[in-house]
Structure formats: C-alpha cells, structure tokens
Motif scaffolding. Sequence first.
Motif, mmCIF file in Angstrom:
data_model
loop_
_atom_site.group_PDB
_atom_site.id
_atom_site.type_symbol
_atom_site.label_atom_id
_atom_site.label_comp_id
_atom_site.label_asym_id
_atom_site.label_seq_id
_atom_site.Cartn_x
_atom_site.Cartn_y
_atom_site.Cartn_z
ATOM 1 N N ASP A 147 0.806 -1.219 0.000
ATOM 2 C CA ASP A 147 0.000 0.000 0.000
ATOM 3 C C ASP A 147 0.841 1.271 0.000
ATOM 4 N N ALA A 148 2.131 1.154 0.317
ATOM 5 C CA ALA A 148 3.013 2.321 0.229
ATOM 6 C C ALA A 148 3.109 2.816 -1.214
ATOM 7 N N SER A 164 -2.751 -10.438 -5.437
ATOM 8 C CA SER A 164 -1.920 -11.481 -4.845
ATOM 9 C C SER A 164 -1.742 -11.252 -3.354
ATOM 10 N N GLU A 165 -1.558 -12.329 -2.616
ATOM 11 C CA GLU A 165 -1.233 -12.212 -1.199
ATOM 12 C C GLU A 165 0.189 -11.707 -1.001
ATOM 13 N N ARG A 166 1.024 -11.859 -2.037
ATOM 14 C CA ARG A 166 2.408 -11.394 -1.953
ATOM 15 C C ARG A 166 2.464 -9.994 -2.577
ATOM 16 N N PRO A 167 2.849 -8.977 -1.833
ATOM 17 C CA PRO A 167 2.645 -7.597 -2.260
ATOM 18 C C PRO A 167 3.513 -7.192 -3.449
ATOM 19 N N PRO A 168 3.004 -6.254 -4.252
ATOM 20 C CA PRO A 168 3.798 -5.685 -5.336
ATOM 21 C C PRO A 168 4.887 -4.767 -4.781
ATOM 22 N N VAL A 169 5.909 -4.545 -5.610
ATOM 23 C CA VAL A 169 7.074 -3.778 -5.165
ATOM 24 C C VAL A 169 7.604 -2.937 -6.321
#
Length: 431
Positions: A147-148, A164-169
């Motif tokens: 969310d950042a 996804s449960e694994r966050p984007p970056v």
Amino acid sequence: MTDSIHITLQPKAAEAKWGKKASLTPTDSGFQIHLDNAFPARSIQKAARQLDGLGVEEVTLSGDGWDLERQWAFYLGFTSAKKMAGVQWQGEAATQLSQLAHCFSWARQITNQTPEQLSPEALANATVAFLTPLAPDAISHRLITGDALLAEGWVGIHGVGRGSERPPVMLVLDYNPTGKADAPVDAVLVGKGITFDSGGYSIKPSESMSYMKCDMGGAATVAAALGLAVMKGLSRRVQLVLCCAENLISGHAYKLGDILTYKNGTSVEILNTDAEGRLVLADGLLYASETGAPLIIDAATLTGAAMVALGNDYNALFALDTALQQRALGYATEVQEPTWPLPLAPWHQGQCPSPYADTANSRPVKGGGTGGASNAAGFLSRFVPEGGKGWLHFDLAAAFNSSNGPLWAAGATGMGIRAIAETLRQEAGKG
C-alpha cells in the motif's frame, strides 16, 4: 578441466562419410565444428546445442579462430537451465567473456526460477544482491512495497499486484559512482517484473500460462545490463527501476472496467487484465521522467504481437526518437544481438480509445487486435517526457523459449542484455 573435451573449429565441410550436412564430427581429443562460413556464429551455436544434447558437461575451446563472438556463441548454445557453466575460455577475451557469463547466468537463472520461488519482493531483493557487490560504495536502493505504492501514487504496480497475497514492489536502485548526492541522473533503466502472469480475469489458457514465470524477463534483462555496464567501467549515474508484481485472480484483483489515474493525470480504463505489463511500466516511466534523465530505456516481455512479427530470433525496438533508435540498432549489431525496429508514431497513442477515460489499456478484441506491439508502445509513450526524446522501448520477443530448439535450450536466453548495456555505455551522458 584437464580432462575436458576439446572443441576446435574447422572451416572445411565434413567428410562425406558423416553426411552432407554434418556440423560436428569427432577428433582424437574431442570434436570439431564445421563452420557455415555464411553464418559462422549460428553454426557454432547449433553445434554447441548438439554437444549439450549428448550430455557433455565440460569443454575446452582449442585451436585457432575462437574470437570473442565465436566463443560467446558457443556458450549460448552449450548452456541450459540446468547447466550455466562448463566452458573453458581461450585467449585475451577470457575476462570479457567471464563478465558476460556472470551477468547472463544470473539473468537466465532468475528468469527460470519457479513462480513460487520468485515473489515480487524476492525479485527485488535478488537484484539488489546481484548488483551491490559490483560497486558496493556506489549503489543504494529503496523498496516501495504494498500500500506504500498507493501513498506515493504508483497506481499501476499496485493495481496489477493487489490481487496477490504477496505484495507488489517498486525497486529503485541508484548507481552513483560520482559520490555526489546532487549529481544528475544520466539514464534510467525500467524493467517489467511480473513474476507470474495468470492474465488476471482475462485469464490465459494453460498452454500460455505454463511459462509465464518468464514475464519478469524485462526486469532481469535491464538489471543484468546495468551489471555488465558497471563491470565494464560505467562512470555515469544510472538508476534502475523494477516494477514487480504477480498478476493473479482474487476478490482483491483489479477488474475489467476499472479506471486507474496515473500521477501525470492520465486515466486508463482496463479492458484487458492480461495487458498488465504496460500498466506497471507506466509507473516506472513516470518515475524515470521525474529524475530528468535524458536517456530512458525500458525492457519487457510485453506483447505476443512482437513474437508474431519477429519470431524468437529478434527483439523489437520502438522509439519516437528515430536518431537514437538508429544508434541503438547499431550498438545491437556491434554485439551481435539481433534487434529490429517496429513502427511507432504519435498517433499510436490513440489506438486504444475509451469512452470513459483518456485511453484504454488495450482494445477489446483477442490479443489486442492488429498492430498490438505498436499500440502497446503507443500507450507507453504517454508516460515519457519531451515527446519521447531520449526514450527506447525493447519488446523482448527473443528473451525466452518455451521448449528446446536448434539454437537455444528451453528457458531464458538473456538476449537484450548486451544491446542495452552497450547503448547505456555509449549514450549515458550525451544528453
């Protein structure tokens, strides 16, 4: 490697007893490659694939004729997803070849990793771990996660990755050999880092989805290109932006009909959740634009249309800056990475219209319709400064093979790394 098999080059055709088209015949110490003098590098790469098929693990390149490009062609054909070493280099080119192998093997291995192994955060962290030791005093980095991303306005990466449960970056890595915090950024490399692409709600069929671990190939390519340029003595400040996400289906995933509004005010209607690469790259290009860098290069496994146009032998290159494009094509030729220009004009920005937003991310037809690669490049051109001056877009049609072939083993190829690294070395600082 004293017991390794010796490989020599033979400009003459094989004896008749081996057949009319034999490219590889045995010798007392190993094998000889019979060159096709019209396409010597291709004939070497094909012969190396045959040796890999025989189960050969280690070789020494012996005798005359092994210049850098011929040795490198052999390496590309001989190595595979299960074997990234085993070639004993010859002569003065050994150092350069070792540098190439270091960067290519990293990019190929990480692209070949399973989607479970390689989350968006894992891709970002692996990139930092690869690049930082090359110039530990000159490299810093920042990760913007989950969310950042929204808090900073990076709506494309967040939108694609939120399912996804694994966050984007978003990874922003700064290579600043000047030691000056206020040094200008001379170039920015932007890479598509979709660590798995299901297609989202525009779901892919199984036969297409089965190799979508490769959809972060653009990120691996630009990271390895930066690494190669650094190893070759790059003295300009360059930033690397990787746009990392998993494109999955869930109750949190983005949907057809959603509208994303980017930091530059451009609103985008989602008509195809499988046209996600351009959505994440838009954020990376906007970041690059904010730096004021006069050179921006992005790379992505972006469209099937580029593969339809060029097959798996060439990468596609798009630009509105035609003078820069011609120079980049020249650099690609110098390093023998086949690259071909495809059409891009300002009017391509209007090829994906929307009645609800400034543009759609695709056209509502299968595969995005005709001219899909150019339309995708036109979409990206909305997010670069000065009418596209100083911007290059590589659509990596040759970056991955889903099965074994006569030139390449199945998996990532690394094609594009040398062309981008050379363009960076030659062009960074010109602006």
